[in-house]
Design an enzyme around this catalytic site. Sequence first.
Site, PDB file in Angstrom:
ATOM      1  N   SER A 118     -21.826  -5.210  -1.998  1.00  0.00           N
ATOM      2  CA  SER A 118     -21.921  -5.659  -3.382  1.00  0.00           C
ATOM      3  C   SER A 118     -22.853  -4.727  -4.120  1.00  0.00           C
ATOM      4  O   SER A 118     -23.816  -4.222  -3.548  1.00  0.00           O
ATOM      5  CB  SER A 118     -22.454  -7.088  -3.418  1.00  0.00           C
ATOM      6  OG  SER A 118     -23.067  -7.345  -4.668  1.00  0.00           O
ATOM      7  N   LYS A 177      16.028  -2.322  -6.958  1.00  0.00           N
ATOM      8  CA  LYS A 177      15.165  -1.412  -6.184  1.00  0.00           C
ATOM      9  C   LYS A 177      13.669  -1.645  -6.346  1.00  0.00           C
ATOM     10  O   LYS A 177      12.945  -1.686  -5.333  1.00  0.00           O
ATOM     11  CB  LYS A 177      15.548   0.041  -6.486  1.00  0.00           C
ATOM     12  CG  LYS A 177      16.861   0.414  -5.831  1.00  0.00           C
ATOM     13  CD  LYS A 177      17.477   1.640  -6.471  1.00  0.00           C
ATOM     14  CE  LYS A 177      18.968   1.520  -6.615  1.00  0.00           C
ATOM     15  NZ  LYS A 177      19.419   0.589  -7.680  1.00  0.00           N
ATOM     16  N   GLU A 226      -8.896  -9.865   1.990  1.00  0.00           N
ATOM     17  CA  GLU A 226      -8.572 -10.510   0.707  1.00  0.00           C
ATOM     18  C   GLU A 226      -7.346  -9.865   0.070  1.00  0.00           C
ATOM     19  O   GLU A 226      -6.503 -10.542  -0.522  1.00  0.00           O
ATOM     20  CB  GLU A 226      -9.766 -10.412  -0.246  1.00  0.00           C
ATOM     21  CG  GLU A 226     -10.976 -11.200   0.234  1.00  0.00           C
ATOM     22  CD  GLU A 226     -12.211 -10.887  -0.602  1.00  0.00           C
ATOM     23  OE1 GLU A 226     -12.423 -11.590  -1.590  1.00  0.00           O
ATOM     24  OE2 GLU A 226     -12.938  -9.927  -0.281  1.00  0.00           O
ATOM     25  N   ASN A 263      28.993   3.373  -7.571  1.00  0.00           N
ATOM     26  CA  ASN A 263      28.809   2.003  -7.068  1.00  0.00           C
ATOM     27  C   ASN A 263      28.760   1.944  -5.550  1.00  0.00           C
ATOM     28  O   ASN A 263      27.894   1.280  -4.973  1.00  0.00           O
ATOM     29  CB  ASN A 263      29.904   1.083  -7.616  1.00  0.00           C
ATOM     30  CG  ASN A 263      29.809   0.937  -9.126  1.00  0.00           C
ATOM     31  OD1 ASN A 263      28.816   1.360  -9.727  1.00  0.00           O
ATOM     32  ND2 ASN A 263      30.835   0.369  -9.738  1.00  0.00           N
ATOM     33  N   LYS A 285     -24.589  -8.487   1.202  1.00  0.00           N
ATOM     34  CA  LYS A 285     -23.179  -8.852   1.310  1.00  0.00           C
ATOM     35  C   LYS A 285     -22.311  -7.793   1.960  1.00  0.00           C
ATOM     36  O   LYS A 285     -22.520  -6.599   1.805  1.00  0.00           O
ATOM     37  CB  LYS A 285     -22.623  -9.207  -0.072  1.00  0.00           C
ATOM     38  CG  LYS A 285     -23.161 -10.549  -0.514  1.00  0.00           C
ATOM     39  CD  LYS A 285     -22.515 -11.037  -1.766  1.00  0.00           C
ATOM     40  CE  LYS A 285     -21.081 -11.469  -1.537  1.00  0.00           C
ATOM     41  NZ  LYS A 285     -20.466 -11.840  -2.803  1.00  0.00           N
ATOM     42  N   SER A 331      16.921   5.095 -14.364  1.00  0.00           N
ATOM     43  CA  SER A 331      16.236   4.530 -13.200  1.00  0.00           C
ATOM     44  C   SER A 331      15.568   5.612 -12.363  1.00  0.00           C
ATOM     45  O   SER A 331      15.011   5.331 -11.312  1.00  0.00           O
ATOM     46  CB  SER A 331      17.240   3.756 -12.339  1.00  0.00           C
ATOM     47  OG  SER A 331      18.358   4.571 -12.037  1.00  0.00           O
ATOM     48  N   HIS A 347      -6.764 -29.640   9.857  1.00  0.00           N
ATOM     49  CA  HIS A 347      -7.367 -29.978   8.551  1.00  0.00           C
ATOM     50  C   HIS A 347      -8.639 -29.147   8.302  1.00  0.00           C
ATOM     51  O   HIS A 347      -9.486 -29.551   7.522  1.00  0.00           O
ATOM     52  CB  HIS A 347      -7.723 -31.466   8.448  1.00  0.00           C
ATOM     53  CG  HIS A 347      -6.651 -32.388   8.911  1.00  0.00           C
ATOM     54  ND1 HIS A 347      -5.707 -32.926   8.068  1.00  0.00           N
ATOM     55  CD2 HIS A 347      -6.340 -32.847  10.157  1.00  0.00           C
ATOM     56  CE1 HIS A 347      -4.876 -33.699   8.764  1.00  0.00           C
ATOM     57  NE2 HIS A 347      -5.238 -33.657  10.034  1.00  0.00           N
ATOM     58  N   ASN A 395     -18.322  -7.723   1.998  1.00  0.00           N
ATOM     59  CA  ASN A 395     -17.149  -8.471   1.560  1.00  0.00           C
ATOM     60  C   ASN A 395     -15.887  -8.034   2.318  1.00  0.00           C
ATOM     61  O   ASN A 395     -15.643  -6.830   2.438  1.00  0.00           O
ATOM     62  CB  ASN A 395     -16.941  -8.266   0.056  1.00  0.00           C
ATOM     63  CG  ASN A 395     -18.154  -8.727  -0.735  1.00  0.00           C
ATOM     64  OD1 ASN A 395     -18.781  -9.729  -0.391  1.00  0.00           O
ATOM     65  ND2 ASN A 395     -18.493  -7.975  -1.772  1.00  0.00           N
TER      66      ASN A 395
HETATM   67  N1  ARG Z   1      21.657   3.771 -10.988  1.00  0.00           N
HETATM   68  C1  ARG Z   1      22.716   2.849 -10.718  1.00  0.00           C
HETATM   69  C2  ARG Z   1      22.178   1.671  -9.876  1.00  0.00           C
HETATM   70  O1  ARG Z   1      21.176   1.820  -9.259  1.00  0.00           O
HETATM   71  C3  ARG Z   1      23.826   3.519  -9.981  1.00  0.00           C
HETATM   72  C4  ARG Z   1      25.145   2.840 -10.126  1.00  0.00           C
HETATM   73  C5  ARG Z   1      25.678   3.027 -11.496  1.00  0.00           C
HETATM   74  N2  ARG Z   1      27.020   2.553 -11.594  1.00  0.00           N
HETATM   75  C6  ARG Z   1      27.592   2.322 -12.783  1.00  0.00           C
HETATM   76  N3  ARG Z   1      28.796   1.848 -12.742  1.00  0.00           N
HETATM   77  N4  ARG Z   1      26.992   2.584 -13.907  1.00  0.00           N
HETATM   78  O2  ARG Z   1      22.762   0.624  -9.843  1.00  0.00           O
END
Ligand code: ARG
Length: 442
Positions: free
Chosen positions: A261, A309, A274, A94, A267, A7, A140, A269
């Site tokens: 444009s 995330k 938008e 965690n 134009k 990640s 409306h 825009n």
């Molecule tokens: N990169 C993990 C996440 O964002 C961190 C937690 C990982 N925990 C685990 N027990 N593998 O969730």
Amino acid sequence: MQEINASIDFDRRLWRQDIRGSLAHAAMLARCGIIEPADEADIRQGLEAIAAEIESGRFPFSAALEDIHMNIEARLTERIGDAGRRLHTARSRNDQVAVDFRLWVRDAIDGLDAQLADLMRALAGRAAEHAADPMPGFTHLQTAQPVTFGHHLLAYVAMVSRDRGRLEDARRRLNESPLGAAALAGTSFPIDPAMTAAALGFDRPMGNSLDAVSDRDFAIEFLAAGAISAMHLSRFAEEMVIWCSAPFRFVALSDAFTTGSSIMPQKRNPDAAELVRAKSGRMLGSLVALLTVMKGLPLAYGKDMQEDKPPVFEAADAWALSLAATAGMVRDMQPDTARMRAAAGAGFATATDLADWLVRTLRLPFRSAHHVTGRLVARAEARGVDLAGLTLAEMQAEEPGITAAVFSVLDVAASVASRRSAGGTAPDNVAAAAARWLEVLG
Ligand code: ARG
């Protein structure tokens, strides 16, 4: 496996929060006698050096090390040796990621709240300027009754104010520290979770370790507040697109917020509007994405939650950009007050004023007054004139009691000035409301 598991490409955005969390954790471990003060000093210096490395773009991020937590910890151990290996005592990734993410979302809330306040200031400022300038009010998208442009803008100030309230509520519930929950069950070390909570600006430690590592409701609340705010911003953007269109031309945006444009030289825009309208799609989607990730997970942590995330980052970025663009457009727009005033008088916008006059002056029941007015509108329409273009004789043909005094209420300025009820569009009301908002906003 590495490709699906790592990640680091997105969670590197948590690096500041990860270092803050680790500094607080290490200080607590030393204070509680779980690590030596000398180790804590090494950890602090090591983490500060790593922060400088990341800041300057010299940090060697590695996908093999999976995520931001392992990248920083491995680098720390590389720099300071065994003391680095002690940092993770009485902690798990965690509770570590839970604390990092809460800190990140809290920082995002604070930044977005300042932007929302700025947008309110921009809108209220323009509302004060145009407190007495009439425009057609629509239902409306049909001309309904005249309102003032300032009144219309203040409607958005009220919406944005509630958007801030939702963020404030979310922040209050978010502001508890998961540190100490460890993997899921708590820890056997004699830690002081109140100390880390206080050091990180949380109100208190969380009360249940399973909950601490397994819920992402704080992120979902953030996204829900974002989705609602995006819905408001998108409505405003849509109005901007309509107002800028050639048949309306109620407002003009400068080149700063429009593009030309490549083929049609006339134009201009309203691209920024938008894109604000379109970015709401990402923000609504982010909410659904995270709700869907979370809804089937058994307690406690599951790797699914690593997918929390990207939607939050994406929504936060889109939100910040949309707010900046919207505030910019509000400050930039040039209303064509003459055109708006003319449009406010067209489309029989003062028909309700005529009906109200019949009720007030001739004591007609409202339903009868509505009926008489309808017939007068039909007459005017047939002759291709406004209500004020009918002669007194034509009016009296429908209702003999009508006198010349009726013409005074058919005027747009008189119409808006008469809407004095609380929250109504009378220019005095609008000017006072704009001034109140500007005072509150400072
Ligand atoms: N990169 C993990 C996440 O964002 C961190 C937690 C990982 N925990 C685990 N027990 N593998 O969730």
